[in-house]
Design an enzyme around this catalytic site. Structure first.
Site, short mmCIF file in Angstrom:
data_model
loop_
_atom_site.label_atom_id
_atom_site.label_comp_id
_atom_site.label_asym_id
_atom_site.label_seq_id
_atom_site.Cartn_x
_atom_site.Cartn_y
_atom_site.Cartn_z
CB CYS A 7 5.18 7.29 -7.27
SG CYS A 7 3.42 7.61 -7.24
N GLY A 33 5.41 3.50 -2.19
CA GLY A 33 4.01 3.39 -2.59
C GLY A 33 3.55 1.96 -2.54
CG ASN A 107 8.38 10.06 -7.51
OD1 ASN A 107 9.51 10.13 -7.05
ND2 ASN A 107 7.32 10.39 -6.80
N GLY A 108 5.86 12.19 -8.76
CA GLY A 108 5.75 13.64 -8.60
C GLY A 108 4.31 14.08 -8.75
CE1 TYR A 247 7.68 8.40 7.34
CE2 TYR A 247 6.81 9.19 5.26
CZ TYR A 247 6.76 8.32 6.32
OH TYR A 247 5.79 7.36 6.36
#
Ligand code: SF4
Length: 466
Positions: A7, A33, A107-108, A247
């Site tokens: 995210c 995302g 985010n997480g 990545y």
């Protein structure tokens, strides 16, 4: 590469065009995302939210942005790591409770979300979504603390795992990052406005300056009174997600204090030293293999050429052909350039092998385009364990490196040789103290414990279907 992104979060305080700038910030974070996008804004009195499925440019238009007035806003772009892909799970979440309205973008992944959720449900909470993030709001709503900040700190103190949060109240933007610092979160400045965002590329797009990272364990409250930084939690060992460098993050971003492009090129350079191969050309699997391939080519003295071309415009609603076409699913995204590959010994550079099926198709495609030899080089160690901290990884049994030796993988993907970067090489490239990065997907050793029962495991390690 078959990992899904996680995210992206963005927040801005102190600009009359807060929602428009958030839209642009999310646009820059789109790679994190693509399932849904949302923006919540505040004008000092009232919070409003707009969320939709799909990519940022599809989710918003001028009309929807006009429904989001105010000088403060937060935004979220989502890939579901916990919770189904449906609009109810799209963030930011907005609630009204005894402490007033609040919106949150996360985010997480919280490793104790199920435990907390069970307890909250037993005590009467009614959940609207399948997302772990909603737990934070229920804890907040139930808090008896006197002030918004105390209630929030009390709620955050109960969650464990990975979180970079952008939180909006009617007159504040609050950023919080877990004490391990799993996910990145940057602070920026645009004129008098303050910005928080997952990656610095979002600052670049709107012409903002990078100020610093939100520190692990920091809660930063931004209001008319300025910035107030609190460190309410005991310090924990750092566990920055090394996969952000391998990545996820965009190469033009700085995360955890390092240029992603530089780290990624170093991964390639070190890999070239560790696992050279007699070859004529280095070919990246685009886009994510490009930076490492540049480093590999520079170190090895071989030319790097774009022997595979990516089609960026493959949409979700893509219509599959009726008749069977060889390697169609890969070919529709990647096409080999025969003039570069024909008769050549090729070093094919990718950033990881997940199940092995895509790598196998690509190797076959490169050989079918005339390559004499294909030497597959992977710019990180073998992925042997799933992630519990916000990355959608297949379960262990589906990860080819968890159940096969490197030579077995080589045979399966039909490469002439296969080598991965070593764990030491990876750590050297990110310039880490041994302990400052999470490398659990390569080691199976996890810095934050997670529930071991199968249901919880699946919910955390896989995209969840409630
Ligand atoms: S397990 Fe892997 S993907 Fe997950 S946080 Fe750790 S390094 Fe990142």
């Amino acid at each position: 590469m078959a990992f899904k992104d996680e995210c992206g979060v963005f927040g801005i305080f102190g600009n009359p065009e807060a929602a428009n700038l958030t839209y642009l910030g999310l646009y820059a974070l789109q790679h994190r995302g693509q399932e849904s996008a949302g923006i919540a804004s505040a004008d000092g009195e009232k919070l409003r939210v707009s969320r939709a499925m799909g990519q940022v440019a599809d989710a918003f238009n001028e009309q929807t942005l006009q429904t989001l007035p105010g000088h403060i806003a937060i935004g979220h772009t989502r890939y579901s790591t916990a919770g189904e892909s449906k609009i109810e799970n799209a963030q930011p979440f907005l609630i009204d409770c005894a402490h007033g309205q609040i919106a949150v973008a996360h985010n997480g992944n919280l490793v104790n979300a199920l435990e907390l959720r069970d307890e909250l449900v037993r005590n009467g909470s009614i959940f609207q979504t399948g997302s772990d993030t909603e737990v934070i709001l229920h804890l907040y709503a139930r808090s008896k603390a006197a002030s918004v900040e105390e209630a929030l700190t009390e709620s955050i103190a109960q969650i464990r795992g990975a979180y970079s949060l952008a939180i909006l109240t009617k007159n504040r933007l609050i950023a919080a990052r877990d004490p391990h610092g799993f996910r990145p979160l940057a602070l920026g400045r645009l004129g008098d406005a303050w910005i928080v965002c997952s990656e610095t590329c979002a600052l670049d797009l709107i012409g903002a300056q990078y100020v610093r990272d939100i520190e692990p364990g920091e809660v930063l409250v931004i209001s008319d009174g300025g910035l107030r930084s609190i460190k309410p939690f005991p310090p924990q060992p750092l566990a920055h997600c090394v996969f952000e460098h391998v990545y996820f993050a965009r190469p033009d971003s700085y995360v955890f204090g390092r240029s992603v492009n530089e780290v990624r090129s170093d991964l390639g350079r070190i890999l070239a030293r560790e696992a050279p191969a007699g070859a004529d050309v280095v070919v990246p699997i685009p886009d994510s293999g490009v930076c490492a391939a540049i480093g590999f080519a520079e170190e090895s003295g071989l030319p790097m050429k774009m022997g595979l071309i990516r089609n960026h415009y493959v949409g979700r609603t893509f219509i599959q052909p009726q008749q069977s076409i060889r390697h169609f699913n890969v070919r529709v995204k990647l096409n080999p350039v025969r003039s570069i590959l024909e008769g050549k010994r090729v070093i094919l550079l990718d950033d990881s092998i997940v199940r092995g099926t895509t790598s196998r198709k690509i190797v076959k495609m490169v050989k079918a385009a005339g390559a004499r030899e294909v030497h597959l080089r992977i710019s990180c160690p073998p992925t042997v364990s799933p992630c519990f901290y916000g990355v959608d990884t297949p379960s262990r049994s589906e990860l080819i490196a968890a159940t096969h030796t490197i030579d077995e993988i080589r045979k399966y993907v039909e490469a002439d040789s296969l080598a991965y970067l070593s764990l030491d090489g990876l750590r050297q490239a990110v310039g880490s103290q041994q302990t400052s990065y999470c490398t659990s997907c390569y080691t199976g050793v996890y810095p934050v414990a997670f529930p071991r029962n199968e249901h919880a495991y699946l919910q955390l390690a896989l995209k969840n279907v409630d």
